[in-house]
Design a protein around this motif. Structure first.
Motif, short mmCIF file in Angstrom:
data_model
loop_
_atom_site.label_atom_id
_atom_site.label_comp_id
_atom_site.label_asym_id
_atom_site.label_seq_id
_atom_site.Cartn_x
_atom_site.Cartn_y
_atom_site.Cartn_z
N ILE A 105 0.72 -1.12 -0.07
CA ILE A 105 -0.03 -0.08 0.05
C ILE A 105 0.92 1.10 0.17
O ILE A 105 0.33 2.39 -0.52
N SER B 149 3.13 2.27 -1.80
CA SER B 149 3.51 2.79 -3.04
C SER B 149 2.24 3.53 -3.73
O SER B 149 2.74 4.30 -4.79
N ARG B 150 0.94 3.29 -2.91
CA ARG B 150 0.05 4.17 -3.58
C ARG B 150 -0.10 5.39 -2.86
O ARG B 150 -0.98 6.22 -3.38
N GLN C 232 -1.91 10.23 -3.88
CA GLN C 232 -2.70 8.89 -3.86
C GLN C 232 -2.83 8.37 -5.34
O GLN C 232 -3.25 9.52 -6.25
N TYR C 233 -2.46 7.47 -5.75
CA TYR C 233 -2.42 6.62 -6.84
C TYR C 233 -3.87 5.74 -7.06
O TYR C 233 -3.68 4.68 -6.21
N ASN C 234 -4.81 5.74 -7.68
CA ASN C 234 -5.82 5.12 -7.75
C ASN C 234 -6.36 5.02 -9.00
O ASN C 234 -5.84 5.37 -10.15
N THR D 147 -4.18 10.66 -10.04
CA THR D 147 -3.43 11.14 -8.90
C THR D 147 -4.36 12.16 -8.32
O THR D 147 -4.67 13.11 -8.84
N THR E 175 -10.63 3.19 -5.22
CA THR E 175 -9.85 2.79 -4.04
C THR E 175 -9.29 3.75 -3.18
O THR E 175 -8.51 4.69 -3.71
N TRP F 278 -6.84 4.73 -1.20
CA TRP F 278 -5.93 4.50 -0.42
C TRP F 278 -5.46 5.20 0.58
O TRP F 278 -4.79 4.63 1.50
N TRP G 161 -4.26 3.61 4.24
CA TRP G 161 -3.07 3.82 4.78
C TRP G 161 -3.04 4.79 6.10
O TRP G 161 -2.61 4.09 7.12
#
Length: 348
Positions: A266, A268-269, A279-281, A285, A336, A338, A342
């Motif tokens: 997680i 890396s997200r 946040q990458y989802n 970004t 998602t 993240w 996190w």
């Protein structure tokens, strides 16, 4: 930007349901989409009173203050007063690290990416004993992640020294006034009592009002969801007042993040930019940040491509689950979050 007060009945019902589930006496939420910002308000400034939260009720922004501090840093960076990778001690001989050679290597980049090695706080913050105490690093600065308010305070003192202005003056002149944040203060002022949200341990247990009489780059902003959303949209997403290259730098990935020495998938997200989180989802970004002061929980998230954003303040220690619920209710489906996964269960 246009603010619509109140929301539609269905949206207001969603907010009410969320507030009741998490046990928050009051909430303020601003959702911005397609250039239009809509304001939610719900509940009470103080449990057991008849004082309802309105558009101008001030909440503690807690660690969302750090993003204001980052923008302030970049304003002085653009003026050539300070660099990202020159040790702060080179500019300002901070007394709390005078006997610590490792801490004297801390740079602004390390502070903004929480890799300074300093603890969040050492000692009773705000007291003279705290101001006189020495700081200790937990690892070689720049080599790992450790969330730190002490780092931001070191940066604030450096900015004040270099500019010849107090940090309060810097924030007022570079952020609050330019972005018309008329309901915001970086330090406690008695006029805030006219419309202040009181923090709570839980729904029915109020705390004493926290009156931060000295500015602190890590947590001392009093503001509204509308004011903060304006700063987020204009200052952070648009980069108003910053050079184009500086704005790009502010929002670019700058460091990895971890809960501990063990890297998790997680992580890396949700890497770090400079003063904000990424946040990458499935939606691309976003930038985000959370905040936790005694009696308050808050957050923002904003998509870099669409500029859709969400800013929320609650006046209870139990308020962090509102982050996930509001994102699911108001932001595009099929993604998602993240950022919440996190951060869940951790304070900052």
């Amino acid at each position: 930007m246009v603010f619509i007060i109140p929301f539609s009945g269905s949206a207001q019902s969603v907010l009410s349901d969320i507030a009741k589930r998490i046990g928050s006496p009051g909430m303020q939420v601003v959702h911005t989409k397609n250039g239009k910002s809509s304001l939610y308000t719900y509940g009470l400034k103080l449990y057991g009173s008849t004082n309802t939260v309105d558009a101008h009720t001030r909440f503690q922004a807690a660690s969302l203050t750090k993003v204001v501090a980052a923008y302030t840093f970049f304003k002085l960076y653009d003026q050539g007063l300070i660099a990202l990778d020159t040790p702060l001690y080179h500019y300002f001989a901070y007394p709390r690290v005078k006997d610590n050679l490792a801490a004297q290597a801390i740079t602004a980049r390390m502070v903004l990416t929480h890799s300074s090695g300093l603890l969040n706080w050492e000692g009773d913050v705000g007291t003279q004993a705290w101001r006189d105490s020495a700081l200790h690093v937990q690892f070689t600065p720049g080599t790992a992640y450790l969330y730190s308010g002490e780092g931001f305070y070191f940066l604030q003192e450096t900015l004040a020294f270099l500019s010849g202005q107090s940090f309060q003056q810097l924030v007022e002149n570079l952020v609050l006034k330019p972005f018309a944040m008329h309901d915001s203060e970086i330090v406690w002022k008695e006029s805030l009592l006219e419309n202040i949200a009181v923090g709570h341990y839980s729904l029915t247990e109020p705390r004493n009002i926290g009156k931060y009489r000295s500015a602190n780059a890590a947590y001392s902003l009093y503001t509204t969801a509308s004011d903060y959303s304006r700063f987020l949209q204009l200052g952070i997403l648009e980069g108003k007042g910053l050079k184009g290259s500086t704005h790009t730098l502010l929002l670019s990935k700058a460091a990895e993040v971890s809960h501990s020495t063990e890297t998790r998938a997680i992580d890396s997200r949700v890497p770090l930019a400079l003063g904000v989180r990424l946040q990458y989802n499935e939606q691309g970004t976003s930038i985000w940040h959370t905040g936790s002061n005694p009696g308050f929980r808050c957050f923002f998230i904003a998509n870099l491509k669409t500029k859709e954003s969400l800013v929320s303040f609650t006046n209870t220690d139990t308020g962090m689950p509102a982050m996930q619920e509001l994102m699911k209710a108001l932001l595009p489906k099929g993604q998602t979050f993240w950022s919440y996964e996190w951060r869940q269960g951790e304070l900052d």
